[in-house]
Scaffold this motif. Sequence first.
Motif, short mmCIF file in Angstrom:
data_model
loop_
_atom_site.label_atom_id
_atom_site.label_comp_id
_atom_site.label_asym_id
_atom_site.label_seq_id
_atom_site.Cartn_x
_atom_site.Cartn_y
_atom_site.Cartn_z
N ALA A 118 -2.92 18.53 30.01
CA ALA A 118 -3.83 19.65 29.79
C ALA A 118 -3.67 20.72 30.87
O ALA A 118 -3.14 20.48 31.95
N CYS A 119 -4.14 21.91 30.53
CA CYS A 119 -4.19 23.03 31.46
C CYS A 119 -5.33 22.79 32.46
O CYS A 119 -6.45 22.46 32.05
N SER A 120 -5.04 22.96 33.74
CA SER A 120 -6.06 22.71 34.76
C SER A 120 -7.17 23.75 34.70
O SER A 120 -8.26 23.53 35.20
N HIS A 121 -6.88 24.87 34.04
CA HIS A 121 -7.90 25.91 33.99
C HIS A 121 -8.84 25.76 32.80
O HIS A 121 -10.05 25.69 32.96
N CYS A 122 -8.26 25.64 31.57
CA CYS A 122 -9.13 25.62 30.39
C CYS A 122 -9.29 24.21 29.80
O CYS A 122 -10.11 24.02 28.91
N GLY A 123 -8.48 23.24 30.26
CA GLY A 123 -8.64 21.87 29.80
C GLY A 123 -8.00 21.59 28.44
O GLY A 123 -8.02 20.47 27.95
N LYS A 129 1.97 30.12 33.58
CA LYS A 129 0.78 30.77 33.04
C LYS A 129 0.54 30.24 31.63
O LYS A 129 1.46 30.20 30.80
N HIS A 130 -0.67 29.80 31.37
CA HIS A 130 -1.03 29.28 30.06
C HIS A 130 -1.38 30.45 29.15
O HIS A 130 -2.36 31.16 29.39
N LEU A 131 -0.57 30.67 28.10
CA LEU A 131 -0.78 31.86 27.27
C LEU A 131 -2.12 31.82 26.54
O LEU A 131 -2.76 32.85 26.37
N SER A 132 -2.57 30.63 26.14
CA SER A 132 -3.84 30.54 25.39
C SER A 132 -5.02 31.04 26.19
O SER A 132 -5.92 31.67 25.64
N CYS A 133 -5.04 30.74 27.49
CA CYS A 133 -6.20 31.17 28.28
C CYS A 133 -5.85 32.29 29.26
O CYS A 133 -6.73 32.86 29.89
N GLY A 134 -4.56 32.58 29.38
CA GLY A 134 -4.14 33.71 30.20
C GLY A 134 -4.18 33.46 31.71
O GLY A 134 -4.07 34.40 32.49
ZN ZN Z 1 -5.43 27.16 29.87
#
Ligand code: ZN
Length: 346
Positions: free
Chosen positions: A150-155, A300-305
């Motif tokens: 998972a993305c550490s920012h948005c999960g 950079k996670h494109l889904s959450c930017g």
């Molecule tokens: Zn994310």
Amino acid sequence: MPATAKVQTAKQPVRAAARPVVTQSGGTRRERNCSVARTLDIVSDAWAFLIIREAFFGTQTFEAFRSALGIPRATLTNRLKKLTQLAIFRQVATGSSQRKEYRLTKMGFDLYPSFIALMQFGDRWLAGGKPAPLTLVHASCGCDSHPFVACSHCGKGVGARDVKYRDGPGAGRHPAKAGRNTRRASDGSRFLLGRPSSVSRALQIIGDKWSFMVVREGFFGNRRYDKILTELEIAPNILTDRLSRLVSNGIFVRRQYQSSPDRYEYLLTDMGRDLYGPFIAMLRWGDRWLSRGKPPLLLKHLSCGRDFHAEVVCDRCKQPIVAADMRYRLAYDPKSFGALGPRSVT
Ligand SMILES: [Zn+2]
Ligand SMILES: [Zn+2]
């Protein structure tokens, strides 16, 4: 970070004797700085990997490692020494006896999410229609768990097409060392010793450094043979060999994009793209422990930017997984491999 300092001193002895590789043109081959490659330098040694895996199951003594893996004494001594130098293990004197035990350090335990990500990949693609060798039970939430990356920012889960790359402070190239990347992919059968393991099956395919680097180029969008050849400064016969293995293992499909002269490109399959989770989990480990605070690549996670790092989380409670929180339901009897099975549940 004290841990980073530890690694700087620990990393040196193992590779110190290596010489730079001289290419056919007489230049020195320069390898891209890469945290995944640094991680695979450690776990792509089949014996080292197997020893670390047994340690996750609670093995701590020389004799217990030997019994679980059927590994020759001299080889085991050598690998335990290396892994201690690398600060994956620390030696602990036990009570009154002279016997030493080997315990995973924080850095060693932190390899666990990468192993779990590789395991999930192996379960999905390499179980051969049989049940997975073990089921994970997440003690903190009490559920059977299928962790995901998972993305550490948005999960949210992160896929190969979901990420943009840019150079980090540690970007660049370094002279390739002799003795690296030269092991033939066929040596991978050693990964399968001991207990049945989806991680072993995954490493059998990508644990060879060149195979992994070719897959990495796929994630960077480099599809064409000539482009991969230039990027990796690899010998054509090695590239051809690794690509044909990766095609036969279902990681790439080969497609002709030009005739006379014939030219081919290599596209990641769904299975190949599914290696992305383990890839960024290993990237995270290498960034954290082997890049001296300077990651070569930023994601950079494109889904959450947002910039992020990979976290391996429980699919039920969404919490990051750690080795101490996991229990196992084994589909085999560990005793038949001379191995331990603690923390197992029935
Ligand atoms: Zn994310
Ligand atoms: Zn959970």
